[in-house]
Design a protein around this motif. Structure first.
Motif, PDB file in Angstrom:
ATOM      1  N   MET A 184      -3.184  -0.759  -2.736  1.00  0.00           N
ATOM      2  CA  MET A 184      -2.385  -0.360  -1.587  1.00  0.00           C
ATOM      3  C   MET A 184      -1.807  -1.582  -0.865  1.00  0.00           C
ATOM      4  N   LYS A 185      -0.641  -1.376  -0.257  1.00  0.00           N
ATOM      5  CA  LYS A 185      -0.071  -2.415   0.615  1.00  0.00           C
ATOM      6  C   LYS A 185      -0.671  -2.211   2.000  1.00  0.00           C
ATOM      7  N   ASP A 214       1.170   4.332   7.380  1.00  0.00           N
ATOM      8  CA  ASP A 214       1.849   3.517   6.372  1.00  0.00           C
ATOM      9  C   ASP A 214       1.068   3.544   5.052  1.00  0.00           C
ATOM     10  N   GLN A 258       1.717   5.991   1.005  1.00  0.00           N
ATOM     11  CA  GLN A 258       1.732   5.431  -0.338  1.00  0.00           C
ATOM     12  C   GLN A 258       0.991   6.302  -1.341  1.00  0.00           C
TER      13      GLN A 258
END
Length: 295
Positions: free
Chosen positions: A265-266, A289, A293
């Protein structure tokens, strides 16, 4: 593109005579493999957990809850940090029950010998952050519970192999898998901070994961036991989908079920801050955020 992995029960049984397997590793080397596998589980991951806790009894030689368990649903985010990637940061929040929604825990773990991990707990009802002592200074002191469960801050420590001595007791078969039974003993500098005098660990030599553990107090009496029920290989990492810890004195147990996990994950490092514990809007933005994803 990031993929979401749903976890299902999955067993792989490999029956090979132990004499034909060439492990030839010391206890320390085996534990280094376990540690390396464990670090992969913290490599930019987003997880959904359920922790169930209850009083238990023994019926027909099986461990059973004596009452309806309390169940908490938790979101957890973790990354590896440090120049060698051996430190980590994690943050977790209770989603349910609604009365405990927003309770959060922030943890920094350090591989450096002699450096205690740092943990902060946010109690939404009180509206304040509490620093949790990383270890116990007295033999009779109780470790800090993770979200009211039988899992504790000391039980959840990873790494820090230099804080312990390891002795290989034997290699054998456990539940159709090759395992090493290892005695883990805290070194003097760690012993004064730990409530455990030793731990006996059953390590799956193929999956590089602890599948059972017995934990002993300063008098040499077993007080806690850890059991892993289901293991899966996800994203090339062996993971425990179900982990149960028994408090043998209080006759309470907690089961941690890994509902889902997302790797790669970012994650904005700013999430791992005390601000995330207290600032709901700030926390929500960063978590949204990450959640986006997984769609």
């Amino acid at each position: 593109m990031f993929k979401k992995f749903k976890l299902f029960i999955f067993f792989t049984i490999i029956i090979i005579p132990l004499s034909e397997i060439s492990y030839a590793k010391t206890a320390r080397e085996i534990m280094e493999n376990v540690d390396a596998n464990s670090r992969q589980r913290n490599k930019s991951v987003f997880s959904l957990l359920k922790i169930s806790t209850c009083k238990y009894g023994i019926k027909n030689k099986k461990i059973k809850c004596r009452q309806s368990p309390s169940i908490k649903t938790i979101e957890s985010v973790a990354i590896n940090t440090g120049s060698s990637g051996k430190d980590s940061k994690s943050i977790a929040f209770i989603l349910e029950p609604p009365t405990e929604s927003g309770v959060g825990m922030l943890v920094y773990t350090y591989d450096e010998i002699g450096r205690d991990n740092e943990t902060w707990l946010y109690l939404s009802a009180l509206g304040r952050v509490k620093r949790i002592v990383a270890s116990n200074s007295e033999a009779d002191s109780e470790p800090v519970s993770i979200f009211g469960s039988e899992f504790t801050n000391e039980d959840q420590e990873t790494g820090k192999l230099n804080d312990y001595d390891f002795k290989l007791l034997k290699e054998t078969i456990f539940k159709n898998n090759q395992v090493a039974i290892i005695q883990q003993t805290p070194k003097p500098h760690k012993a004064i901070k730990s409530r455990y005098s030793k731990s006996i660990l059953w390590v799956d030599l193929n999956k590089k994961i602890v599948v059972k553990a017995k934990l002993y107090d300063k008098r040499g009496v077993e007080i806690r036991r850890l059991l892993v029920g289901k293991i899966e290989k996800i994203n090339n990492v062996w993971l425990a989908r179900s982990t149960t810890i028994l408090n043998l004195n209080a006759k309470r147990l907690s089961n941690m079920m890994l509902v889902s996990i997302n790797f790669g994950m970012k994650i904005n490092p700013k999430l791992f801050s005390k601000r995330s514990l207290t600032d709901k809007a700030f926390r929500k933005k960063h978590l949204n955020d990450i959640r986006s994803q997984t769609n």
